[in-house]
Design a protein around this motif. Structure first.
Motif, PDB file in Angstrom:
ATOM      1  N   ILE A  83      -2.623   0.470  -5.508  1.00 40.47           N
ATOM      2  CA  ILE A  83      -3.055  -0.623  -4.631  1.00 40.47           C
ATOM      3  C   ILE A  83      -3.810  -0.073  -3.430  1.00 40.47           C
ATOM      4  O   ILE A  83      -4.817  -0.649  -2.978  1.00 40.47           O
ATOM      5  N   LEU A  84      -3.363   1.067  -2.883  1.00 37.92           N
ATOM      6  CA  LEU A  84      -4.062   1.667  -1.751  1.00 37.92           C
ATOM      7  C   LEU A  84      -5.474   2.091  -2.142  1.00 37.92           C
ATOM      8  O   LEU A  84      -6.443   1.869  -1.390  1.00 37.92           O
ATOM      9  N   ILE A  85      -5.617   2.692  -3.318  1.00 37.82           N
ATOM     10  CA  ILE A  85      -6.957   3.077  -3.787  1.00 37.82           C
ATOM     11  C   ILE A  85      -7.812   1.840  -4.027  1.00 37.82           C
ATOM     12  O   ILE A  85      -9.025   1.835  -3.738  1.00 37.82           O
ATOM     13  N   ALA A  92       0.818  -1.208   0.000  1.00 39.76           N
ATOM     14  CA  ALA A  92       0.000   0.000   0.000  1.00 39.76           C
ATOM     15  C   ALA A  92       0.852   1.259   0.000  1.00 39.76           C
ATOM     16  O   ALA A  92       0.514   2.264  -0.635  1.00 39.76           O
ATOM     17  N   GLU A  93       1.964   1.254   0.734  1.00 36.50           N
ATOM     18  CA  GLU A  93       2.838   2.418   0.778  1.00 36.50           C
ATOM     19  C   GLU A  93       3.623   2.606  -0.515  1.00 36.50           C
ATOM     20  O   GLU A  93       3.944   3.737  -0.886  1.00 36.50           O
ATOM     21  N   GLY A 137      -4.491   3.456   9.354  1.00 34.91           N
ATOM     22  CA  GLY A 137      -4.392   4.884   9.060  1.00 34.91           C
ATOM     23  C   GLY A 137      -4.358   5.163   7.567  1.00 34.91           C
ATOM     24  O   GLY A 137      -4.933   6.146   7.089  1.00 34.91           O
ATOM     25  N   LEU A 138      -3.695   4.306   6.804  1.00 30.75           N
ATOM     26  CA  LEU A 138      -3.665   4.494   5.350  1.00 30.75           C
ATOM     27  C   LEU A 138      -5.036   4.310   4.721  1.00 30.75           C
ATOM     28  O   LEU A 138      -5.369   4.964   3.719  1.00 30.75           O
ATOM     29  N   LEU A 139      -5.848   3.417   5.333  1.00 29.52           N
ATOM     30  CA  LEU A 139      -7.166   3.139   4.775  1.00 29.52           C
ATOM     31  C   LEU A 139      -8.230   4.117   5.259  1.00 29.52           C
ATOM     32  O   LEU A 139      -9.386   4.019   4.834  1.00 29.52           O
ATOM     33  N   SER A 140      -7.884   5.066   6.120  1.00 32.71           N
ATOM     34  CA  SER A 140      -8.850   6.031   6.637  1.00 32.71           C
ATOM     35  C   SER A 140      -9.211   7.037   5.540  1.00 32.71           C
ATOM     36  O   SER A 140      -8.428   7.286   4.620  1.00 32.71           O
ATOM     37  N   PRO A 141     -10.430   7.656   5.645  1.00 33.34           N
ATOM     38  CA  PRO A 141     -10.860   8.613   4.598  1.00 33.34           C
ATOM     39  C   PRO A 141      -9.938   9.807   4.461  1.00 33.34           C
ATOM     40  O   PRO A 141      -9.704  10.306   3.371  1.00 33.34           O
ATOM     41  N   LYS A 142      -9.407  10.296   5.601  1.00 33.35           N
ATOM     42  CA  LYS A 142      -8.532  11.466   5.539  1.00 33.35           C
ATOM     43  C   LYS A 142      -7.280  11.163   4.743  1.00 33.35           C
ATOM     44  O   LYS A 142      -6.866  11.930   3.864  1.00 33.35           O
ATOM     45  N   VAL A 143      -6.701  10.039   5.065  1.00 35.14           N
ATOM     46  CA  VAL A 143      -5.494   9.638   4.323  1.00 35.14           C
ATOM     47  C   VAL A 143      -5.836   9.393   2.861  1.00 35.14           C
ATOM     48  O   VAL A 143      -5.070   9.717   1.952  1.00 35.14           O
TER      49      VAL A 143
END
Length: 554
Positions: A244-246, A238-239, A279-285
């Motif tokens: 992939i994160l999206i 993801a990083e 934290g990466l999957l949170s809406p803000k991030v």
């Protein structure tokens, strides 16, 4: 073609492999490990040893052994695992030379595929094994094979895509065994740390399968080791890649992943990595990631636009350079022309100055010489005459200059006056007297023209007569005999301009008479003939009695 200066150990080993039975070849190939280990790591000697091994096809022998059934190989998995180590160490750092295409396109992919097949075979044997000692040994061999594969991928990163696309690797990842699964995911994590960009170059279906398996192991496996490894692997993926994160954040396949991760037991060894992943999957991030993605897209568009502009300017650069060179050369040519003109004017001015000085000097010398010649009593009179002549010359030049200046000033007025006269002449009616005068003038000019035309015709006739006479003389000279063969009065025929004409006329007259006096039957069917050859005696008859102008009788 064998390399020059081959290591004798490699040469001896290759000869032993060539003459030994097939079942003994794997054990013989294990001697390569001792040769490699005894050579300093990273030295040129080790590179030479690897080249010798490749030149004598010992690497291919290792591949052939690894592709065989393990039950037929002497030593079993122990021999196979050691051969994988030998093969990976020989391929890394090897410079194949002329066979580079075959080495990179055939041999290396085949070695990576054989390692994956051996891993699957060891995985099956490990799952089916009943004894603990046997399981430990098989797991040890499996780790050796995976380490050898990772060593090979570290030296040849282009093989990572082949490994990630392989179905054997996906089956290894989908195992339920904790130890095997942990080993495979650790190897995948190490591979992505080497080159994470290859993960996005594989097909979307394969990428989804890998993500599904990692997420499944993270959420459903009770083993903390598997969960910890899966968390680190998913966090790394993801990083490293926003795509992939999206995908994890928006895809329907992973809907509710963040809430499931929040339900994981806190206080575990991997809780820090887990919190980072949540934290990466949170809406803000995610919003930050979207903004970063848009920023990168804008940067990419700007880069493409700037590149397009730069390439466009580079395409115009040759024409711009040519235009600049042309302008510079034109300016330089004009400058040189201006300098040359200035130099010519300066030379002309100096030349005029010298001419004036020379004329003044000559004038003074002439005056001095005249003073020497003239009587002393006539000197004053002579000086007065010279002054009068000089005054006349000055007045003449001044009047000429003044009249030319006045003419230039009055020229527009004269042009206007002539134009006005022309318009008046065209607009006024012509009287009868003027018409008669114009008619008489036209008659005089016409008479003058015809008189001149008659004179011109006579001159043309004279020229034609001269041309005919010249042609006659030429023809007579061409037919005349040479001076050595001439007899009698033949040379006298050419003393006067009239003699050749008279001779030609005489010849034509005799030809006509002879043709007239001939019998009628000889004239039947005759056409106009050329000259008839007349004897010289007949031609000279009565020639003396003929008057020839321009000569005197003897």
């Amino acid at each position: 073609m064998k390399a020059m200066g081959t290591d004798p150990r490699i040469l001896s080993l290759a000869a032993e492999v060539a003459i030994s039975p097939e079942q003994n070849v794997p054990v013989i190939l294990l001697k390569l490990k001792e040769i490699i280990n005894n050579t300093p790591f990273g030295s040129s000697e080790l590179k030479k040893v690897k080249q010798d091994i490749y030149c004598y096809d010992l690497i291919r022998y290792c591949l052939l052994v690894l592709s065989q059934d393990c039950s037929r190989i002497q030593g079993g998995w122990t021999t196979i695992s050691q051969l994988t180590q030998i093969l990976s160490h020989c391929c890394v750092g090897l410079e194949p030379g002329e066979d580079a295409e075959e080495f990179y396109n055939e041999l290396l992919p085949s070695a990576a595929e054989n390692f994956l097949v051996l891993g699957r075979q060891l995985q099956t044997c490990f799952i089916n094994a009943a004894k603990g000692e046997e399981k430990d040994a098989l797991l040890h061999f499996f780790e050796i094979v995976t380490d050898s594969l990772f060593w090979l991928l570290g030296g040849h990163v282009q093989l990572i895509q082949n490994v990630l696309r392989s179905d054997h690797f996906l089956h290894l990842l989908q195992t339920d065994n904790v130890q095997v699964g942990s080993t495979v995911m650790t190897m995948l994590q190490n591979i992505l740390q080497i080159s994470s960009g290859d993960l996005l170059r594989i097909e979307g279906k394969t990428l989804h399968s890998i993500l599904d398996e990692v997420v499944f192991k993270l959420l459903s496996t009770p083993s903390p080791v598997i969960r910890s490894t899966a968390t680190r692997l998913l966090l790394l993926m993801a990083e490293s890649h926003q795509e992939i994160l999206i995908l994890l954040r928006l895809s329907a396949c992973y809907k509710g992943l963040r809430s499931l991760l929040n339900k994981q037991e806190p206080g575990t060894e991997f809780s820090q990595e887990l919190r980072q992943l949540i934290g990466l999957l949170s809406p803000k991030v995610y919003q930050e990631v979207e903004e970063q993605k848009l920023h990168q897209a804008a940067c990419l568009i700007q880069a493409y636009w700037k590149g397009f502009q730069t390439r466009k300017r580079l395409k115009k650069l040759p024409s711009a350079v040519i235009t600049l060179q042309r302008s510079f050369r034109s300016k330089r040519t004009k400058m040189l022309l201006k300098l040359s003109r200035q130099k010519e004017e300066e030379d002309r001015r100096l030349q005029l100055q010298l001419q004036r000085q020379r004329a003044m000097r000559l004038s003074r010398e002439l005056r001095l010489s005249m003073l020497e010649i003239v009587h002393p009593g006539q000197v004053e009179k002579h000086n007065r005459e010279i002054e009068e002549k000089s005054a006349l010359i000055i007045q003449k030049h001044w009047r000429g200059y003044r009249e030319r200046k006045n003419f230039c000033q009055q020229r527009p007025s004269l042009v206007e006056y002539k134009a006005a006269v022309t318009l008046q002449r065209a607009g006024s009616e012509v009287s009868g007297v003027i018409n008669r005068e114009l008619h008489s003038q036209a008659q005089e000019r016409l008479q003058h023209y015809f008189m001149g035309r008659a004179l011109e015709e006579r001159a043309q006739q004279h020229r034609e007569a001269l041309t005919a006479r010249i042609n006659t003389n030429i023809e007579q000279l061409m037919k005349a005999p040479s001076l050595k063969e001439a007899e009698g009065k033949e040379p006298e025929l050419f003393l006067s301009r009239s003699r050749p004409v008279a001779a030609k006329a005489k010849q034509a007259h005799l030809n006509t008479l002879k043709h007239i006096q001939a019998p009628w039957w000889k004239k039947l069917g005759e056409e106009a003939r050329d000259e008839i050859d007349i004897p010289k005696d007949e031609l000279s008859i009565e020639l003396g009695t003929l008057f020839i102008g321009g000569t005197k009788p003897p």
